[in-house]
Design an enzyme around this catalytic site. Structure first.
Site, PDB file in Angstrom:
ATOM      1  N   ASN A 212      74.366 -70.849   5.962  1.00 28.88           N
ATOM      2  CA  ASN A 212      74.408 -70.049   4.736  1.00 28.88           C
ATOM      3  C   ASN A 212      73.009 -69.921   4.159  1.00 28.88           C
ATOM      4  OD1 ASN A 212      73.906 -72.299   2.786  1.00 28.88           O
ATOM      5  ND2 ASN A 212      75.771 -73.053   3.746  1.00 28.88           N
ATOM      6  N   ASP A 281      82.016 -74.849   5.077  1.00 25.89           N
ATOM      7  CA  ASP A 281      83.410 -75.236   4.901  1.00 25.89           C
ATOM      8  C   ASP A 281      84.168 -75.272   6.228  1.00 25.89           C
ATOM      9  OD1 ASP A 281      83.363 -75.625   2.160  1.00 25.89           O
ATOM     10  OD2 ASP A 281      83.592 -73.487   1.748  1.00 25.89           O
ATOM     11  N   LYS A 291      75.769 -71.734  26.782  1.00 28.01           N
ATOM     12  CA  LYS A 291      75.628 -70.549  25.927  1.00 28.01           C
ATOM     13  C   LYS A 291      76.787 -69.575  26.165  1.00 28.01           C
ATOM     14  CE  LYS A 291      72.412 -66.893  25.346  1.00 28.01           C
ATOM     15  NZ  LYS A 291      71.320 -66.175  25.939  1.00 28.01           N
ATOM     16  N   PHE A 325      78.327 -79.526  -7.232  1.00 28.98           N
ATOM     17  CA  PHE A 325      77.757 -78.208  -7.510  1.00 28.98           C
ATOM     18  C   PHE A 325      78.773 -77.154  -7.109  1.00 28.98           C
ATOM     19  CE2 PHE A 325      73.233 -78.723  -8.620  1.00 28.98           C
ATOM     20  CZ  PHE A 325      73.212 -80.112  -8.615  1.00 28.98           C
ATOM     21  N   LYS A 339      87.126 -77.563  -9.654  1.00 28.46           N
ATOM     22  CA  LYS A 339      86.448 -78.467  -8.707  1.00 28.46           C
ATOM     23  C   LYS A 339      86.186 -79.837  -9.317  1.00 28.46           C
ATOM     24  CE  LYS A 339      84.654 -74.783  -5.958  1.00 28.46           C
ATOM     25  NZ  LYS A 339      83.567 -73.922  -5.540  1.00 28.46           N
ATOM     26  N   LYS A 343      87.980 -82.613  -7.177  1.00 23.86           N
ATOM     27  CA  LYS A 343      87.084 -83.482  -6.389  1.00 23.86           C
ATOM     28  C   LYS A 343      86.689 -84.749  -7.159  1.00 23.86           C
ATOM     29  CE  LYS A 343      85.337 -79.577  -3.697  1.00 23.86           C
ATOM     30  NZ  LYS A 343      84.385 -79.210  -2.639  1.00 23.86           N
TER      31      LYS A 343
HETATM   32  N1  CTP Z   1      81.027 -79.818  -0.601  1.00 25.10           N
HETATM   33  C1  CTP Z   1      81.093 -80.944   0.197  1.00 25.10           C
HETATM   34  N2  CTP Z   1      81.651 -80.848   1.440  1.00 25.10           N
HETATM   35  C2  CTP Z   1      82.159 -79.682   1.889  1.00 25.10           C
HETATM   36  C3  CTP Z   1      82.100 -78.527   1.067  1.00 25.10           C
HETATM   37  C4  CTP Z   1      81.530 -78.625  -0.178  1.00 25.10           C
HETATM   38  O1  CTP Z   1      80.637 -81.993  -0.203  1.00 25.10           O
HETATM   39  N3  CTP Z   1      82.693 -79.623   3.104  1.00 25.10           N
HETATM   40  C5  CTP Z   1      80.439 -79.937  -1.942  1.00 25.10           C
HETATM   41  C6  CTP Z   1      79.138 -79.210  -2.162  1.00 25.10           C
HETATM   42  O2  CTP Z   1      78.016 -80.009  -1.836  1.00 25.10           O
HETATM   43  C7  CTP Z   1      79.193 -78.892  -3.636  1.00 25.10           C
HETATM   44  C8  CTP Z   1      80.670 -78.749  -3.922  1.00 25.10           C
HETATM   45  O3  CTP Z   1      81.337 -79.379  -2.835  1.00 25.10           O
HETATM   46  O4  CTP Z   1      78.710 -79.968  -4.415  1.00 25.10           O
HETATM   47  C9  CTP Z   1      81.166 -77.346  -4.086  1.00 25.10           C
HETATM   48  O5  CTP Z   1      81.069 -76.623  -2.919  1.00 25.10           O
HETATM   49  P1  CTP Z   1      81.811 -75.231  -2.747  1.00 25.10           P
HETATM   50  O6  CTP Z   1      81.570 -74.784  -1.380  1.00 25.10           O
HETATM   51  O7  CTP Z   1      81.453 -74.330  -3.866  1.00 25.10           O
HETATM   52  O8  CTP Z   1      83.296 -75.691  -2.971  1.00 25.10           O
HETATM   53  P2  CTP Z   1      84.535 -75.612  -2.048  1.00 25.10           P
HETATM   54  O9  CTP Z   1      85.247 -76.901  -2.148  1.00 25.10           O
HETATM   55  O10 CTP Z   1      84.127 -75.203  -0.702  1.00 25.10           O
HETATM   56  O11 CTP Z   1      85.445 -74.582  -2.787  1.00 25.10           O
HETATM   57  P3  CTP Z   1      85.707 -73.026  -2.530  1.00 25.10           P
HETATM   58  O12 CTP Z   1      85.437 -72.748  -1.093  1.00 25.10           O
HETATM   59  O13 CTP Z   1      87.109 -72.877  -2.948  1.00 25.10           O
HETATM   60  O14 CTP Z   1      84.769 -72.320  -3.467  1.00 25.10           O
END
Ligand code: CTP
Length: 408
Positions: A212, A281, A291, A325, A339, A343
């Site tokens: 990303n 995610d 490859k 975050f 969140k 979390k």
């Molecule tokens: N985070 C994490 N591990 C993951 C995904 C996210 O620790 N596998 C943490 C990020 O470091 C951040 C927070 O979760 O502090 C929010 O990440 P975000 O991607 O916005 O949240 P998601 O849980 O993925 O929610 P959504 O996809 O519904 O927005």
């Protein structure tokens, strides 16, 4: 506070005399360093009379028989002996020298030897101010964490009207005092701050990956500020193009799983955890050894969720302060609150992404801090380092509030 006031060669140099006074009013002992050009606009005597200190105008006392070793290394002595460097007016030439590390006079040499906070107040003609070269140099200096006091709009010495007029001495002195107050603070001493930063990379095959747009700047700014405020910093970093702060212990990772393992390994040492990383995610759970070849007319990838590090930390954090975050494109507050709860964080730093100049890949950020106490505080757009300072201010206050609530 011991401050060096660097004066550049511009018509606004006369305002630096008032600035010297304003800095003194805020308790500073001011040492003035003038460039050769600055001495054409104001005499060193003016500053010597105002500050009661010898004014430095050159690397070596020109023509002096006393050009000894002590005068040759004076810039190092002045750098070590002072807490703050304020440059006003910072001319286009000085900005370029600072940005590129040129050191051909006392002020530019002092700048390189100086390790404390730097406040730059530029002043120049509007066309110069908006020139791409000046913008690029400012960007470099801002990214280096220096405080830039934007010039004001108005009638300029060249007869035109526009941006470029040196900010009022009062404003520069306030910023200098603030930079000093921040720089001296060691309120994170004794803390072990565990920070994750940057993106993760999830491999698709040995040469490709999904990732990303996170640049890691917010996490690195947090690391820098935490180290400066006295914390031991453990920085778990995904792949980014940033120089970590010297004092941080850096653990480099690529995938979400590697980030998870590194964080969990160091959890017991941490007192504050900030999860600024943009963790992928989803990932390809079984990565092919070779490859992928371009044989299919359509390619579908089957992805599995990665481990949610933050959610796991929420279960295992004990009395550590856990800060998550949330980067959102809509419904910022609702998502942040969701969140925070799901979390089990103590605070969520939420920002809108996809807007100009803030969030991913940007130098600035504009965030809302949503806390477990129900409080939501919006921070105005500011450089990420400034936002990092405020996050720690709020985190320390929040810990006290949570502690008090537990006692009650
Ligand atoms: N985070 C994490 N591990 C993951 C995904 C996210 O620790 N596998 C943490 C990020 O470091 C951040 C927070 O979760 O502090 C929010 O990440 P975000 O991607 O916005 O949240 P998601 O849980 O993925 O929610 P959504 O996809 O519904 O927005």
């Amino acid at each position: 506070m011991k401050a060096v006031l660097g004066v550049g060669g511009g018509i606004a140099a006369y305002k630096a005399a008032e600035l010297a006074r304003r800095l003194q009013e805020r308790g500073a002992r001011v040492r003035v360093v003038m460039t050769e050009a600055a001495t054409r606009f104001v005499t060193p005597l003016t500053f010597a009379a105002l500050t009661g200190e010898k004014v430095i105008t050159g690397l070596f006392d020109a023509g002096s028989a006393e050009a000894t070793l002590s005068s040759a290394v004076e810039h190092i002595g002045v750098a070590q002996d002072n807490d703050l460097l304020v440059v006003a007016p910072a001319t286009a030439d000085l900005l370029a020298k600072f940005a590129h590390g040129l050191a051909d006079d006392f002020l530019s040499t002092l700048y390189l030897a100086f390790t404390g906070p730097v406040v730059l107040a530029p002043a120049m003609n509007s066309n110069m101010w908006t020139h791409a070269a000046v913008r690029a140099n400012l960007e470099t200096l801002r990214r280096r964490g220096h405080c830039i006091i934007e010039p004001e709009e108005g009638l300029l010495a060249c007869g035109t009207t526009g941006p470029g007029r040196l900010a009022e001495p009062e404003r520069i002195a306030d910023a200098a005092a603030e930079a000093m107050a921040g720089a001296g603070r060691r309120d994170l001493e004794g803390e072990v701050v565990l920070i994750t930063a940057g993106p993760t990379r999830e491999p698709l095959d040995p040469v490709r990956y999904i990732s990303n747009r996170s640049s890691g700047r917010m996490g690195y700014a947090l690391a820098e500020v935490a180290a400066r405020r006295g914390a031991r910093v453990l920085l778990v970093s995904g792949p980014v193009r940033l120089e970590p702060p010297r004092e941080a212990e850096v653990i480099r990772v690529e995938t979400a799983q590697e980030m998870h393992d590194a964080v969990l390994e160091h959890l017991s040492e941490a007192t504050i955890i900030l999860k600024a990383a943009a963790v992928a995610d989803y990932h390809l759970s079984s990565v092919p050894q070779h490859k992928l070849k371009k044989t299919a007319t359509r390619l579908s990838l089957e992805l599995d969720p990665t481990v949610d590090i933050l959610a796991e930390l929420g279960q295992k954090k004990g009395d550590r302060l856990l800060i998550g975050f949330a980067a959102e494109t809509e419904n910022l507050l609702e998502e942040a609150r969701r969140k925070l709860k799901s979390k089990k964080c103590d605070m969520v730093v939420a920002n809108l992404v996809g807007h100009d100049g803030t969030g991913f890949e940007a130098d600035d950020n504009e965030v809302v801090l949503v806390s477990a106490t129900g409080e939501a505080v919006a921070l105005d757009r500011a450089p990420k380092k400034e936002i990092a300072e405020r996050i720690f201010d709020h985190a320390l206050k929040l810990r006290l509030a949570l502690h008090a609530a537990r006692q009650a």
